[in-house]
Design a protein around this motif. Structure first.
Motif, PDB file in Angstrom:
ATOM      1  N   GLY A 194       0.771  -1.197   0.091  1.00 68.51           N
ATOM      2  CA  GLY A 194      -0.216  -0.060   0.140  1.00 68.51           C
ATOM      3  C   GLY A 194       0.767   1.236   0.111  1.00 68.51           C
ATOM      4  N   VAL A 195       1.705   1.389   0.822  1.00 69.92           N
ATOM      5  CA  VAL A 195       2.640   2.580   0.869  1.00 69.92           C
ATOM      6  C   VAL A 195       3.464   2.684  -0.479  1.00 69.92           C
ATOM      7  N   GLY A 196       4.025   1.366  -1.143  1.00 69.37           N
ATOM      8  CA  GLY A 196       4.587   1.848  -2.368  1.00 69.37           C
ATOM      9  C   GLY A 196       3.814   2.286  -3.322  1.00 69.37           C
ATOM     10  N   PHE A 197       2.499   1.782  -3.509  1.00 62.33           N
ATOM     11  CA  PHE A 197       1.554   2.179  -4.418  1.00 62.33           C
ATOM     12  C   PHE A 197       1.324   3.782  -4.261  1.00 62.33           C
ATOM     13  N   LYS A 198       1.152   4.164  -2.858  1.00 62.84           N
ATOM     14  CA  LYS A 198       0.891   5.441  -2.695  1.00 62.84           C
ATOM     15  C   LYS A 198       1.882   6.425  -3.143  1.00 62.84           C
ATOM     16  N   THR A 199       3.183   5.750  -2.695  1.00 57.47           N
ATOM     17  CA  THR A 199       4.378   6.511  -3.148  1.00 57.47           C
ATOM     18  C   THR A 199       4.731   6.862  -4.586  1.00 57.47           C
ATOM     19  N   ARG A 200       4.444   5.717  -5.280  1.00 54.16           N
ATOM     20  CA  ARG A 200       4.585   6.069  -6.746  1.00 54.16           C
ATOM     21  C   ARG A 200       3.521   6.660  -7.627  1.00 54.16           C
ATOM     22  N   LEU A 201       2.236   6.723  -6.990  1.00 53.06           N
ATOM     23  CA  LEU A 201       1.164   7.265  -7.527  1.00 53.06           C
ATOM     24  C   LEU A 201       1.095   8.781  -7.272  1.00 53.06           C
ATOM     25  N   SER A 202       1.521   9.258  -6.091  1.00 52.70           N
ATOM     26  CA  SER A 202       1.348  10.626  -5.301  1.00 52.70           C
ATOM     27  C   SER A 202       2.444  11.355  -6.092  1.00 52.70           C
ATOM     28  N   PRO A 203       2.205  12.798  -6.470  1.00 47.72           N
ATOM     29  CA  PRO A 203       3.293  13.343  -7.171  1.00 47.72           C
ATOM     30  C   PRO A 203       4.157  13.997  -5.965  1.00 47.72           C
ATOM     31  N   ALA A 204       5.269  14.190  -6.305  1.00 46.55           N
ATOM     32  CA  ALA A 204       6.356  14.603  -5.491  1.00 46.55           C
ATOM     33  C   ALA A 204       6.067  16.402  -5.152  1.00 46.55           C
ATOM     34  N   ASP A 205       6.124  16.727  -3.928  1.00 47.09           N
ATOM     35  CA  ASP A 205       6.060  17.884  -3.307  1.00 47.09           C
ATOM     36  C   ASP A 205       7.418  18.852  -3.669  1.00 47.09           C
ATOM     37  N   CYS A 206       7.435  19.564  -4.664  1.00 49.44           N
ATOM     38  CA  CYS A 206       8.468  20.247  -4.975  1.00 49.44           C
ATOM     39  C   CYS A 206       8.562  21.648  -4.566  1.00 49.44           C
ATOM     40  N   THR A 207       7.917  22.028  -3.612  1.00 40.46           N
ATOM     41  CA  THR A 207       7.839  23.697  -3.046  1.00 40.46           C
ATOM     42  C   THR A 207       9.267  24.082  -2.519  1.00 40.46           C
ATOM     43  N   GLY A 208       9.786  25.146  -3.215  1.00 38.59           N
ATOM     44  CA  GLY A 208      11.078  25.392  -2.676  1.00 38.59           C
ATOM     45  C   GLY A 208      12.501  24.723  -3.297  1.00 38.59           C
ATOM     46  N   LEU A 209      12.015  23.860  -4.008  1.00 44.05           N
ATOM     47  CA  LEU A 209      13.124  23.151  -4.664  1.00 44.05           C
ATOM     48  C   LEU A 209      13.577  23.434  -6.002  1.00 44.05           C
ATOM     49  N   SER A 210      14.686  23.566  -6.486  1.00 43.92           N
ATOM     50  CA  SER A 210      15.023  23.978  -8.175  1.00 43.92           C
ATOM     51  C   SER A 210      14.526  22.661  -9.033  1.00 43.92           C
ATOM     52  N   GLU A 211      14.470  22.913 -10.095  1.00 44.53           N
ATOM     53  CA  GLU A 211      14.197  21.904 -10.976  1.00 44.53           C
ATOM     54  C   GLU A 211      14.932  20.615 -10.735  1.00 44.53           C
ATOM     55  N   MET A 212      16.499  20.607 -11.004  1.00 42.76           N
ATOM     56  CA  MET A 212      17.256  19.675 -10.684  1.00 42.76           C
ATOM     57  C   MET A 212      17.008  18.828  -9.521  1.00 42.76           C
ATOM     58  N   GLU A 213      16.576  19.678  -8.363  1.00 41.90           N
ATOM     59  CA  GLU A 213      16.471  18.921  -6.883  1.00 41.90           C
ATOM     60  C   GLU A 213      15.092  18.252  -7.003  1.00 41.90           C
ATOM     61  N   CYS A 214      14.354  18.880  -7.599  1.00 40.67           N
ATOM     62  CA  CYS A 214      12.646  18.326  -7.937  1.00 40.67           C
ATOM     63  C   CYS A 214      12.849  17.027  -8.660  1.00 40.67           C
ATOM     64  N   SER A 215      13.447  16.916  -9.626  1.00 49.31           N
ATOM     65  CA  SER A 215      13.709  15.796 -10.550  1.00 49.31           C
ATOM     66  C   SER A 215      14.339  14.824  -9.781  1.00 49.31           C
ATOM     67  N   PHE A 216      15.571  14.852  -9.168  1.00 47.03           N
ATOM     68  CA  PHE A 216      16.091  14.115  -8.301  1.00 47.03           C
ATOM     69  C   PHE A 216      15.023  13.488  -7.095  1.00 47.03           C
ATOM     70  N   LYS A 217      14.258  14.255  -6.451  1.00 46.02           N
ATOM     71  CA  LYS A 217      13.470  13.810  -5.443  1.00 46.02           C
ATOM     72  C   LYS A 217      12.287  12.984  -5.978  1.00 46.02           C
ATOM     73  N   ARG A 218      11.710  13.528  -7.222  1.00 46.43           N
ATOM     74  CA  ARG A 218      10.793  12.621  -7.874  1.00 46.43           C
ATOM     75  C   ARG A 218      11.363  11.340  -8.285  1.00 46.43           C
ATOM     76  N   ASP A 219      12.436  11.024  -8.936  1.00 49.98           N
ATOM     77  CA  ASP A 219      13.245   9.951  -9.300  1.00 49.98           C
ATOM     78  C   ASP A 219      13.517   8.996  -8.064  1.00 49.98           C
ATOM     79  N   ALA A 220      13.706   9.675  -6.986  1.00 48.63           N
ATOM     80  CA  ALA A 220      14.300   8.673  -5.873  1.00 48.63           C
ATOM     81  C   ALA A 220      12.928   8.137  -5.239  1.00 48.63           C
ATOM     82  N   GLU A 221      11.838   9.141  -5.251  1.00 47.84           N
ATOM     83  CA  GLU A 221      10.509   8.446  -4.680  1.00 47.84           C
ATOM     84  C   GLU A 221       9.828   7.321  -5.486  1.00 47.84           C
ATOM     85  N   GLN A 222      10.157   7.537  -7.019  1.00 53.77           N
ATOM     86  CA  GLN A 222       9.549   6.560  -7.989  1.00 53.77           C
ATOM     87  C   GLN A 222      10.277   5.130  -7.552  1.00 53.77           C
TER      88      GLN A 222
END
Length: 99
Positions: A38-66
């Motif tokens: 359940g947590v894995g599906f929630k993590t994969r399906l929910s968008p990453a919260d990128c408030t206050g992050l640069s585009e590169m940091e947001c991309s890294f966070k999104r990839d890491a969460e995926q």
């Protein structure tokens, strides 16, 4: 004076205790697998919260969460399969012993 009844299942008490412990362990494994799935599906399906992050940091966070979500789904499915296999194994042994 009353006679105490003899328990004919006394030699099997260790077997029953082992069976109960394995069933409890399987229940925990199955619940843990469901939770991880359940947590894995929630993590994969929910968008990453990128408030206050640069585009590169947001991309890294999104990839890491995926990737983390993917690993959680795989491990959760593995735990579910392991728990189900042990339950099936125990049930087949119980049926063979009772026959």
């Amino acid at each position: 004076m009353q006679h105490e009844g003899t328990d004919t299942k006394a030699p099997k008490s260790a077997e029953g205790l082992t069976r109960a412990a394995l069933l409890g362990l399987c229940g925990g494994i199955l619940l843990g697998g469901l939770f991880l799935l359940g947590v894995g599906f929630k993590t994969r399906l929910s968008p990453a919260d990128c408030t206050g992050l640069s585009e590169m940091e947001c991309s890294f966070k999104r990839d890491a969460e995926q990737e983390m979500g993917r690993m959680q789904v795989i491990m959760g499915a593995g735990l579910l399969a392991l728990g189900a296999a042990v339950v099936v194994l125990m049930r087949s042994r119980a049926r063979a012993a009772s026959s």
